[in-house]
Design an enzyme around this catalytic site. Structure first.
Site, PDB file in Angstrom:
ATOM      1  N   LYS A  79       0.855  -1.190   0.000  1.00 31.20           N
ATOM      2  CA  LYS A  79       0.000   0.000   0.000  1.00 31.20           C
ATOM      3  C   LYS A  79       0.891   1.240   0.000  1.00 31.20           C
ATOM      4  O   LYS A  79       1.947   1.258   0.643  1.00 31.20           O
ATOM      5  CB  LYS A  79      -0.893  -0.016   1.250  1.00 31.20           C
ATOM      6  CG  LYS A  79      -1.907   1.123   1.304  1.00 31.20           C
ATOM      7  CD  LYS A  79      -2.847   0.971   2.492  1.00 31.20           C
ATOM      8  CE  LYS A  79      -3.905   2.048   2.541  1.00 31.20           C
ATOM      9  NZ  LYS A  79      -4.842   1.863   3.660  1.00 31.20           N
ATOM     10  N   SER A 154      -9.791   1.744   2.404  1.00 31.20           N
ATOM     11  CA  SER A 154      -8.886   2.496   1.571  1.00 31.20           C
ATOM     12  C   SER A 154      -7.831   1.659   0.849  1.00 31.20           C
ATOM     13  O   SER A 154      -7.307   2.107  -0.166  1.00 31.20           O
ATOM     14  CB  SER A 154      -8.181   3.555   2.420  1.00 31.20           C
ATOM     15  OG  SER A 154      -7.356   2.954   3.388  1.00 31.20           O
ATOM     16  N   SER A 178     -10.025  -0.643   6.516  1.00 32.70           N
ATOM     17  CA  SER A 178      -9.375  -0.503   5.208  1.00 32.70           C
ATOM     18  C   SER A 178      -8.652  -1.726   4.673  1.00 32.70           C
ATOM     19  O   SER A 178      -8.278  -1.744   3.504  1.00 32.70           O
ATOM     20  CB  SER A 178      -8.413   0.676   5.221  1.00 32.70           C
ATOM     21  OG  SER A 178      -9.133   1.854   5.011  1.00 32.70           O
TER      22      SER A 178
HETATM   23  N1  GLN Z   1     -13.431   3.840   5.545  1.00 32.87           N
HETATM   24  C1  GLN Z   1     -12.860   4.228   6.793  1.00 32.87           C
HETATM   25  C2  GLN Z   1     -12.557   5.695   6.802  1.00 32.87           C
HETATM   26  O1  GLN Z   1     -12.732   6.311   5.813  1.00 32.87           O
HETATM   27  C3  GLN Z   1     -11.642   3.403   7.102  1.00 32.87           C
HETATM   28  C4  GLN Z   1     -10.358   3.924   6.594  1.00 32.87           C
HETATM   29  C5  GLN Z   1      -9.184   3.095   7.001  1.00 32.87           C
HETATM   30  O2  GLN Z   1      -9.316   2.049   7.624  1.00 32.87           O
HETATM   31  N2  GLN Z   1      -8.007   3.595   6.673  1.00 32.87           N
HETATM   32  O3  GLN Z   1     -12.158   6.228   7.776  1.00 32.87           O
END
Ligand code: GLN
Length: 471
Positions: A79, A154, A178
């Site tokens: 990532k 994400s 994410s």
């Molecule tokens: N979708 C969640 C957010 O927008 C999780 C993001 C994440 O785990 N980095 O905060």
């Protein structure tokens, strides 16, 4: 010909040791697949130009007799928020477009030592904020199962790469889902370890009390192999757990469910149906399934969306064009900051900075941040009681299967609701794993999620393994 469709880390390791192919052949197979597929999927932001050299170095070690190292020569994608010395890392943001990391993150250093072959940087939502990769400054990652749909987020690039056979495994980060939600959307296994099991040193911080690094793989066993290589205490991250920290739990062969959670509004009927099928599978795997009481779980999402932006607003302060990031110059220092952040940070990142600044501001702190931290403790306590009774709690990973590109992009609240089942594990620090559990009638992946007790990662992985075996 290497059959990437059936390959796992364990299988690739056996093949490499048996000299069926070399580390270079394996790396090349993935490079070829990336070339063929990634124009459409767009999982990668960069494919490294030294993949073959990395593979050659691994092959040398293998030929030197290092045949017990499961990760030697295994091609892995990263990532784009993980620091690798001398390589670019942008957090999918314009503000870090040409930023080059000056050191290896601890998890990365450990994998390097193992001789893993890093394939490249994978797309994600900007600074990991989002649930669809639509917030990336470099375009969306499409779902390999249906390219009109999102890969999730994400870590969408990380899940899509594994699903499209563009990497054998990848790393993601999970702050509120994410790793797990994109895994659910793409049909991969995604594991978020207990908070503190894997060092966050060298992970670009989003929300420091919630962030964890974890693997995205094809099988539970593969996730465990990568997790085992990354875990451990670290002097560079004071929140890491000591190596001999053991959760005070015994296996009970019991799984908890909360029917009211699944019966709340807004859950897709196919998700519900699949959840009850997963319950049957859990029973088939030899577990007793019991109803548990989680009276405050409906507060998880609002609590998350106070605590997360609060920490984001603090962590993002360093990206001002001076300390970090490229600079858009204004008439004075304050204007430099405003111009830089206004031009180079995306909408969602700016929204969270504003939300976070608001909930932390004098006059509102007690009403929002203070209350949220109190509720976080209450939710933790509820789960502590539940884990005295069960090995893990089973729930869906996501309230819907993958949605269409553009469907929720302009409606932040709809996007936040996608996190309803994932944020709790982060708030309570628990390990959690998403495992493929079937398909919709239209052929989209569905997933089951198991959440375990704090520190009980091994027990959770064994439950996940038992579940996976029912397929
Ligand atoms: N979708 C969640 C957010 O927008 C999780 C993001 C994440 O785990 N980095 O905060």
């Amino acid at each position: 010909m290497i059959d990437l469709k059936t390959l796992t880390i364990t299988k690739a390791h056996e093949d490499l040791v048996a000299k069926k192919y070399t580390c270079m052949d394996l790396a090349q197979a993935y490079l070829d697949e990336i070339k063929k597929t990634d124009g459409e999927v767009h999982a990668y932001l960069e494919v490294f130009d030294d993949v073959t050299q990395q593979a050659e170095a691994a092959q040398k070690r293998l030929e030197g007799g290092e045949t017990n190292n499961l990760l030697l020569g295994i091609p892995l994608g990263l990532k784009d928020n993980l620091l690798v010395k001398g390589r670019k890392v942008s957090a999918a943001s314009k503000i870090l477009e040409n930023y080059v990391a000056t050191y290896d993150g601890t998890a990365i250093a450990k994998l390097k030592e193992k001789g893993v072959v890093f394939l490249g940087r994978l797309n994600c939502d900007e600074f990991a904020m989002g649930a669809s990769t639509e917030n990336s400054a470099y375009g969306v990652t499409k779902n390999p199962h249906d390219t009109t749909r999102v890969s999730g987020g994400s870590s969408g690039g990380s899940a899509a790469a594994v699903a499209a056979f563009e990497a054998l495994a990848t790393l993601g980060s999970d702050t509120g889902g994410s790793i797990r939600q994109p895994s659910a959307f793409c049909g991969t296994v995604g594991f978020k370890p207990t908070y503190g099991r894997v060092s966050r040193h060298g992970l670009i911080a989003m929300s420091s009390s919630l962030d964890q690094i974890g693997p995205i793989t094809r099988t539970v066993e593969d996730s465990k192999i990568i997790y085992d290589a990354m875990k451990g205490s670290d002097i560079f991250d004071s929140t890491t757990l000591s190596n001999d920290f053991k959760a005070d739990v015994k296996a009970k062969k019991k799984i908890g469910i909360s029917s009211s959670m699944v019966e709340q509004g807004g859950i897709d009927p196919e998700i519900k149906k699949n959840f009850y099928e997963s319950v049957e599978r859990v029973k088939k795997a030899g577990y007793e399934v019991v109803e548990v009481s989680l009276p405050n779980i409906s507060y998880s999402l609002p609590v998350y969306y106070v605590i997360c932006p609060a920490e984001v607003s603090s962590n993002m302060a360093r990206f001002d064009g001076v300390k970090y990031g490229s600079l858009s110059e204004g008439a004075n220092l304050l204007e430099d900051y405003m111009k830089t952040r206004g031009e180079l940070l995306g909408k969602e990142v700016r929204r969270r900075i504003m939300l976070g600044t608001y909930v932390l501001s004098a006059g509102y702190y007690d009403a929002y941040y203070g209350k949220a931290t109190t509720l976080r403790e209450i939710i933790k306590n509820d789960f502590r009681k539940v884990f005295e009774e069960v090995d893990a709690v089973l729930m869906p990973t996501s309230p819907t299967p993958s949605f269409k590109i553009g469907e929720k992009a302009s409606d932040p609240l709809q996007m936040y609701l996608a996190d309803v089942f994932t944020v709790t594990a982060n708030l309570i620090g628990s390990p959690a794993i998403s495992i493929p559990s079937g398909k919709t009638e239209g052929g989209l992946p569905l997933a089951a999620q198991f959440v375990g007790a704090f520190g009980a990662d091994e027990l959770l992985l064994s439950v996940a393994d038992d579940f996976e075996k029912t397929f």
